[in-house]
Enzyme design. Structure first.
Site, PDB file in Angstrom:
ATOM      1  N   LYS A   1      71.208  16.237 -13.341  1.00 53.54           N
ATOM      2  CA  LYS A   1      71.187  17.696 -13.239  1.00 53.54           C
ATOM      3  C   LYS A   1      72.061  18.341 -14.315  1.00 53.54           C
ATOM      4  CE  LYS A   1      68.308  18.041  -9.850  1.00 53.54           C
ATOM      5  NZ  LYS A   1      66.954  18.604 -10.081  1.00 53.54           N
TER       6      LYS A   1
ATOM      7  N   TYR B   1      72.387  11.243  -9.956  1.00 53.40           N
ATOM      8  CA  TYR B   1      71.792  12.557  -9.674  1.00 53.40           C
ATOM      9  C   TYR B   1      72.599  13.660 -10.336  1.00 53.40           C
ATOM     10  CZ  TYR B   1      70.231  16.612  -6.966  1.00 53.40           C
ATOM     11  OH  TYR B   1      69.760  17.846  -6.583  1.00 53.40           O
TER      12      TYR B   1
END
Length: 329
Positions: free
Chosen positions: A204, A200
């Site tokens: 990002k 994750y």
């Protein structure tokens, strides 16, 4: 008092401001300034805004904020019933909006072949698109060494590649019109990495690199890019998170309400302010987390030392009210 002394005092005051103020804010200093003195959200009235991932969480609440401001909205996600409910709520938020001002367009962002068809239908209905809000995505909770490579690929397909594919399609239209605004819902985890979310965090961070590169390429063009970096927010985001195994969702007690999470309503309001003022990068999170980010970015040696003293479990506690990834049930 000589010039060097004055410069030294100003620098000291500058750094003291950034040490002290975050304890009293729930967003970065720039965004807090524009909330007080910048353009109001209702300056966006009449803008046509497309929000992906609009059926829940931050996307849903941003739809309400923009509806109140008088924006025309396109709401997209995979679930039509949820989108229709959001549309109904939007119309209740602003009685001046007509049903035709809010379009529900079901779209699985991963189905890249349908992007153009959906985009063309937006232009056909509204005649233009002013703002694209890339909000669709999922988080992750997993131990770094246990993550299956298939999970890395699936998460990047959703959080990165589908977003980039849609944005490149819309970018061609924005360039042709010589104006447009991309809003990217990133994360504080894309600014400084956090434990138990390796893929994750990487996804990002990738979004930052993609869109910061675009902003430099088009620096003299009328193309705005706003990268939004929320910290923990009260949504169902955690329950939908990837884990270390493909096809698995994170198990979470929905009754738990972590102490350090911001409400989705407040987060969406701050995002609306960032959009109205075309800010480049904004941080949105509770004060203790905001202070940690400032330390980690602007005082990296001190920040790293403090993080080592606090430990990974403390950071995980700030996010989820759990001291360890294994205590997830």
């Amino acid at each position: 008092m000589d010039l060097l002394t004055i410069i030294g005092m100003l620098i000291t005051i500058y750094f003291l401001i950034y040490i002290i103020l975050p304890w009293f804010l729930d967003c970065d200093f720039c965004l807090a300034f524009y909330e007080k003195f910048g353009k109001p959200i209702n300056s966006l009235e009449g803008k046509v805004v497309w929000i992906t991932g609009a059926s829940s969480g931050i996307g849903e609440n941003l739809a309400y904020v923009l509806a109140k401001a008088g924006c025309k909205l396109i709401l997209s996600s995979r679930t039509e019933t949820k989108l229709e409910k959001v549309k109904t709520n939007c119309l209740q938020k602003n009685k001046n909006l007509k049903s035709s001002d809010i379009e529900v367009l079901v779209l699985d962002i991963l189905d890249i072949n349908k992007h153009e068809l959906v985009f063309n239908s937006i232009i056909a209905k509204f005649g233009k698109l002013d703002i694209l809000v890339n909000n669709a995505g999922r988080s992750q909770r997993a131990k770094w060494e246990n993550i299956e490579l298939s999970v890395d690929k699936e998460l990047f397909d959703l959080n990165v590649f589908s977003t980039i594919a849609l944005s490149r399609l819309v970018a061609k239209y924005f360039f042709q019109m010589n104006e447009g605004h991309f809003v990217i819902n990133s994360s504080i985890a894309g600014v400084t990495a956090v434990p138990f979310s390796a893929t994750y965090c990487a996804s990002k961070s990738s979004l930052h690199a993609y869109f910061e590169s675009l902003s430099i390429e088009k620096i003299n063009k009328n193309i705005s890019i706003t990268i939004v970096c929320p910290g923990p927010v009260e949504t169902n985001f955690l329950a939908e998170s990837f884990t270390e195994k493909s096809g698995e969702k994170y198990i979470v007690n929905q009754e738990e309400k972590p102490t350090h999470r911001m409400t989705a309503e407040r987060c969406a309001t701050l995002i609306g302010i960032a959009i109205a003022n075309k800010l480049s990068v904004v941080w949105i999170c509770k004060s203790i987390i905001l202070q940690m980010v400032y330390l980690r970015i602007y005082y990296p040696n001190v920040g790293t030392w403090i993080i080592k003293q606090l430990g990974k479990n403390f950071l995980h506690y700030l996010r989820d009210n759990k001291s360890n990834i294994e205590n997830k049930k």
